[in-house]
Scaffold this active site. Sequence first.
Site, mmCIF file in Angstrom:
data_model
loop_
_atom_site.group_PDB
_atom_site.id
_atom_site.type_symbol
_atom_site.label_atom_id
_atom_site.label_comp_id
_atom_site.label_asym_id
_atom_site.label_seq_id
_atom_site.Cartn_x
_atom_site.Cartn_y
_atom_site.Cartn_z
ATOM 1 N N LYS A 1 -64.996 -42.254 12.775
ATOM 2 C CA LYS A 1 -65.119 -41.824 11.374
ATOM 3 C C LYS A 1 -66.576 -41.885 10.900
ATOM 4 O O LYS A 1 -66.938 -42.692 10.038
ATOM 5 C CB LYS A 1 -64.225 -42.674 10.454
ATOM 6 C CG LYS A 1 -62.810 -42.922 10.973
ATOM 7 C CD LYS A 1 -61.805 -41.948 10.434
ATOM 8 C CE LYS A 1 -60.539 -41.814 11.216
ATOM 9 N NZ LYS A 1 -59.786 -42.908 11.708
ATOM 10 N N ASP B 1 -49.186 -39.543 17.257
ATOM 11 C CA ASP B 1 -49.150 -38.546 16.185
ATOM 12 C C ASP B 1 -49.916 -37.278 16.538
ATOM 13 O O ASP B 1 -50.344 -36.545 15.660
ATOM 14 C CB ASP B 1 -49.703 -39.147 14.886
ATOM 15 C CG ASP B 1 -51.134 -39.623 15.036
ATOM 16 O OD1 ASP B 1 -51.662 -39.617 16.165
ATOM 17 O OD2 ASP B 1 -51.729 -39.993 14.010
ATOM 18 N N ASP C 1 -53.370 -32.952 15.151
ATOM 19 C CA ASP C 1 -52.950 -34.269 14.655
ATOM 20 C C ASP C 1 -51.975 -33.975 13.516
ATOM 21 O O ASP C 1 -52.344 -33.331 12.532
ATOM 22 C CB ASP C 1 -54.193 -35.032 14.156
ATOM 23 C CG ASP C 1 -53.858 -36.399 13.583
ATOM 24 O OD1 ASP C 1 -52.760 -36.574 13.010
ATOM 25 O OD2 ASP C 1 -54.695 -37.300 13.688
HETATM 26 N N1 GDD Z 1 -48.516 -50.402 17.738
HETATM 27 C C1 GDD Z 1 -49.489 -50.136 16.870
HETATM 28 N N2 GDD Z 1 -50.045 -51.171 16.152
HETATM 29 N N3 GDD Z 1 -49.910 -48.853 16.710
HETATM 30 C C2 GDD Z 1 -50.904 -48.613 15.828
HETATM 31 C C3 GDD Z 1 -51.512 -49.628 15.044
HETATM 32 C C4 GDD Z 1 -51.041 -51.000 15.242
HETATM 33 O O1 GDD Z 1 -51.499 -51.948 14.608
HETATM 34 N N4 GDD Z 1 -52.460 -49.055 14.247
HETATM 35 C C5 GDD Z 1 -52.432 -47.727 14.527
HETATM 36 N N5 GDD Z 1 -51.492 -47.454 15.475
HETATM 37 C C6 GDD Z 1 -51.176 -46.145 16.076
HETATM 38 C C7 GDD Z 1 -50.817 -45.029 15.101
HETATM 39 O O2 GDD Z 1 -49.412 -44.965 14.911
HETATM 40 C C8 GDD Z 1 -51.314 -43.776 15.828
HETATM 41 O O3 GDD Z 1 -50.355 -43.291 16.754
HETATM 42 C C9 GDD Z 1 -52.510 -44.295 16.644
HETATM 43 O O4 GDD Z 1 -52.356 -45.717 16.724
HETATM 44 C C10 GDD Z 1 -53.868 -43.948 15.984
HETATM 45 O O5 GDD Z 1 -53.889 -44.444 14.653
HETATM 46 P P1 GDD Z 1 -54.157 -43.478 13.389
HETATM 47 O O6 GDD Z 1 -54.068 -44.323 12.184
HETATM 48 O O7 GDD Z 1 -53.323 -42.256 13.467
HETATM 49 O O8 GDD Z 1 -55.692 -43.141 13.635
HETATM 50 P P2 GDD Z 1 -56.511 -41.837 13.210
HETATM 51 O O9 GDD Z 1 -55.662 -40.614 13.282
HETATM 52 O O10 GDD Z 1 -57.188 -42.119 11.925
HETATM 53 O O11 GDD Z 1 -57.623 -41.773 14.384
HETATM 54 C C11 GDD Z 1 -57.263 -41.856 15.751
HETATM 55 O O12 GDD Z 1 -56.818 -40.596 16.248
HETATM 56 C C12 GDD Z 1 -57.820 -39.538 16.221
HETATM 57 C C13 GDD Z 1 -57.179 -38.289 16.833
HETATM 58 O O13 GDD Z 1 -56.093 -37.879 16.077
HETATM 59 C C14 GDD Z 1 -58.490 -42.348 16.550
HETATM 60 O O14 GDD Z 1 -58.059 -42.607 17.867
HETATM 61 C C15 GDD Z 1 -59.611 -41.298 16.529
HETATM 62 O O15 GDD Z 1 -60.672 -41.720 17.351
HETATM 63 C C16 GDD Z 1 -59.075 -39.955 17.025
HETATM 64 O O16 GDD Z 1 -60.103 -38.942 16.917
HETATM 65 MG MG MG Z 2 -53.696 -40.155 13.536
#
Ligand code: GDD
Ligand code: MG
Length: 334
Positions: A159, A108, A218
């Site tokens: 977070k 994403d 993002d």
């Molecule tokens: N296959 C799979 N299975 N993918 C998953 C799962 C799962 O159970 N859970 C989450 N994902 C995927 C999401 O689709 C996304 O592409 C990625 O893992 C990160 O999950 P998000 O839910 O988008 O996390 P975030 O945006 O709150 O935080 C993450 O991204 C930030 C940067 O945008 C973390 O990696 C943070 O550390 C980072 O700063």
């Molecule tokens: Mg994300």
Amino acid sequence: MHAVVLVGGFGTRLRPLTLTTPKPLLPIANVRQLEHLIANLGAAGVTEVVLAIGFKPEPFLQAFPDGVCAGIPLHYAVEPEPLDTAGAIAFAARHAGVSDTFIVMNGDILCDLDLSSLVAFHKEHGAEGTLHLTPVDDPSQYGVVEINDAGWVQRFVEKPQPGETTSNVVNAGTYVLEPSVLNRIPEGERMSIERVVFPAMVADGTLAAMPTNDYWIDTGLPHTYLQSNLDLIDGTRTRILASVGAHAHVHATASITHSVIGENAIIEDGCVIIDSVVLPGAHIGSRVRLEKSLVMGTVGSDSSLLNCVIGADAQVMPNTHLIDARVPHPDEAK
Ligand code: GDD
Ligand code: MG
């Protein structure tokens, strides 16, 4: 080289758009987000992309029926149940038989990072893992990272609570990893890479990180998804894309300013569309005014929408005036 792309999230913050289309398949300036991301991986020498899918592979199989995206072959790894980030990476890497240095990307994000420079940085440091970092204004929704002058991570806090860290440099969601990282993740276990694996690697002194200032966003929120579209027609990025998709029908009397019109969308007479994204297949009736809105469904004539998100199955009745609305409301939609 393999890359694992995480596409298993539910995209809840982008509802109702993500009720019908998984977030990585939503178009950004008429090219699917996943295609933008995989094109960047291909440019860095990635030869196979493993899609880590937490649930429902069908939309991905339909989107890429010949198993190729942006010229790169895809390998589908569908978890028996969502395994969280570390569990998903390990499941996907084992499924595809990854046995050498590989890349991981959150599905994403959009960025102009030169991935080969991240791989080179990783090799020079002899690291077990290397993160790409980016500065942000409000780090509270990200993984916040503290590094030393030599580029080694001293602390990783996912977070953080207010006051927990003073750094505004965050995990940008692209990693280069050695296969030994997989040994830290037991088979079939649900585990977060940000909360468990990265802190353990920090303790072992094996996690490096490279901050850059290139374009990064993002796309997971309505206003960032909108922004990511407009940035691609504005020239904010290193490339500019066309803003009207193939086979869109735009009436000659409609006025479109600083907006993206999706494939097969219909815009009728007298519409005024400003700072908005009309997604593929949307139908905008006569004399509608759209501003700062995202529309997948149908908007009836003489309506006006400001700051709205309209899902695929929604029909806004003629003469409706909405501000800051989501239709259907994410709590009511199934
Ligand atoms: N296959 C799979 N299975 N993918 C998953 C799962 C799962 O159970 N859970 C989450 N994902 C995927 C999401 O689709 C996304 O592409 C990625 O893992 C990160 O999950 P998000 O839910 O988008 O996390 P975030 O945006 O709150 O935080 C993450 O991204 C930030 C940067 O945008 C973390 O990696 C943070 O550390 C980072 O700063
Ligand atoms: Mg994300």
